[in-house]
Design a protein around this motif. Structure first.
Motif, PDB file in Angstrom:
ATOM      1  N   SER A 299     -16.942 -17.671  -8.369  1.00 41.27           N
ATOM      2  CA  SER A 299     -15.840 -18.629  -8.465  1.00 41.27           C
ATOM      3  C   SER A 299     -15.407 -19.176  -7.108  1.00 41.27           C
ATOM      4  CB  SER A 299     -14.656 -18.017  -9.201  1.00 41.27           C
ATOM      5  OG  SER A 299     -14.210 -16.859  -8.552  1.00 41.27           O
TER       6      SER A 299
ATOM      7  N   ALA B 280      -9.274 -26.918 -25.461  1.00 39.38           N
ATOM      8  CA  ALA B 280     -10.045 -26.285 -24.384  1.00 39.38           C
ATOM      9  C   ALA B 280      -9.175 -25.298 -23.612  1.00 39.38           C
ATOM     10  CB  ALA B 280     -10.615 -27.344 -23.451  1.00 39.38           C
ATOM     11  N   ASN B 281      -7.927 -25.660 -23.374  1.00 44.78           N
ATOM     12  CA  ASN B 281      -7.017 -24.776 -22.653  1.00 44.78           C
ATOM     13  C   ASN B 281      -6.768 -23.494 -23.431  1.00 44.78           C
ATOM     14  OD1 ASN B 281      -3.742 -24.193 -22.169  1.00 44.78           O
ATOM     15  ND2 ASN B 281      -4.987 -24.407 -20.327  1.00 44.78           N
TER      16      ASN B 281
ATOM     17  N   LYS C  52      -8.816 -22.047 -25.508  1.00 39.78           N
ATOM     18  CA  LYS C  52     -10.035 -21.230 -25.370  1.00 39.78           C
ATOM     19  C   LYS C  52     -10.061 -20.527 -24.014  1.00 39.78           C
ATOM     20  CE  LYS C  52     -12.990 -23.964 -28.400  1.00 39.78           C
ATOM     21  NZ  LYS C  52     -14.141 -24.884 -28.448  1.00 39.78           N
ATOM     22  N   ASP C  53      -9.690 -21.256 -22.950  1.00 41.85           N
ATOM     23  CA  ASP C  53      -9.669 -20.656 -21.610  1.00 41.85           C
ATOM     24  C   ASP C  53      -8.665 -19.510 -21.533  1.00 41.85           C
ATOM     25  OD1 ASP C  53     -11.570 -22.467 -20.756  1.00 41.85           O
ATOM     26  OD2 ASP C  53     -10.133 -23.788 -19.753  1.00 41.85           O
ATOM     27  N   VAL C  54      -7.476 -19.738 -22.060  1.00 47.85           N
ATOM     28  CA  VAL C  54      -6.437 -18.711 -22.024  1.00 47.85           C
ATOM     29  C   VAL C  54      -6.872 -17.490 -22.828  1.00 47.85           C
ATOM     30  CG1 VAL C  54      -4.083 -18.181 -22.783  1.00 47.85           C
ATOM     31  CG2 VAL C  54      -4.545 -20.301 -21.549  1.00 47.85           C
TER      32      VAL C  54
ATOM     33  N   ALA D 104      -9.938 -16.538 -23.446  1.00 46.19           N
ATOM     34  CA  ALA D 104     -11.037 -15.883 -22.736  1.00 46.19           C
ATOM     35  C   ALA D 104     -10.523 -14.997 -21.609  1.00 46.19           C
ATOM     36  CB  ALA D 104     -12.005 -16.921 -22.182  1.00 46.19           C
ATOM     37  N   ILE D 105      -9.472 -15.420 -20.944  1.00 48.67           N
ATOM     38  CA  ILE D 105      -8.896 -14.607 -19.872  1.00 48.67           C
ATOM     39  C   ILE D 105      -8.399 -13.286 -20.437  1.00 48.67           C
ATOM     40  CG2 ILE D 105      -6.976 -14.407 -18.238  1.00 48.67           C
ATOM     41  CD1 ILE D 105      -7.229 -17.443 -17.796  1.00 48.67           C
TER      42      ILE D 105
ATOM     43  N   ARG E 280      -1.397 -21.963 -19.198  1.00 47.05           N
ATOM     44  CA  ARG E 280      -1.297 -22.480 -20.569  1.00 47.05           C
ATOM     45  C   ARG E 280      -0.596 -23.832 -20.581  1.00 47.05           C
ATOM     46  NH1 ARG E 280       0.527 -18.124 -23.419  1.00 47.05           N
ATOM     47  NH2 ARG E 280      -1.592 -17.681 -24.045  1.00 47.05           N
TER      48      ARG E 280
END
Length: 134
Positions: free
Chosen positions: A7, A54-55, A57-59, A61-62, A83
């Motif tokens: 990253s 998409a957000n 999904k990202d949250v 996944a974290i 978020r």
């Protein structure tokens, strides 16, 4: 199979690309920049559902990537900052439009000041004039 990039390297490259792009954008005419800002605002508003999906999904996944309950608890504050909500998307679009409107006002103000300045020079009988952009 995608190649995993650390990253830090990924973010460093993004920042370098942003710096390079910002220098190119700075040289564009004001009308082009204003039009681009307005188009970005329209696109953000139009794609709000996709951005929020998409957000989410990202949250999610974290949260799943963290093994312990303690680590999950420490990340809650960070995730809350990441978020997005519909109100956030609207605010982003509104602020892009505000910046575009300010560019129009400032460019108009500069033109008005330049016109007034040129008129005052001519009324004083000076033979020197300036025809640049402010």
């Amino acid at each position: 199979m995608p190649i995993e990039v650390p990253s830090k390297l990924y973010i460093d490259k993004l920042l370098k690309d942003c710096r390079t792009s910002s220098l190119r954008v700075a040289r564009l005419a004001s009308l082009v920049k204003t039009t681009a800002l307005q188009a970005m605002a329209d696109r953000v508003a139009a794609e709000a559902v996709a951005v929020l999906t998409a957000n989410t999904k990202d949250v999610d996944a974290i949260g799943k990537a963290l093994d312990s309950a303690d680590a999950r608890n420490r990340m809650k504050a960070t995730v809350a900052r990441v978020r997005l909500t519909g109100d956030h998307i609207k605010e982003i679009a509104d602020r892009l439009r505000l910046i575009a409107d300010l560019r129009i006002l400032l460019d108009g103000d500069c033109s008005a000041r330049a016109t007034g300045w040129a008129a005052s020079i001519q009324s004083e009988g000076s033979h020197w004039s300036h025809r640049g952009n402010f």
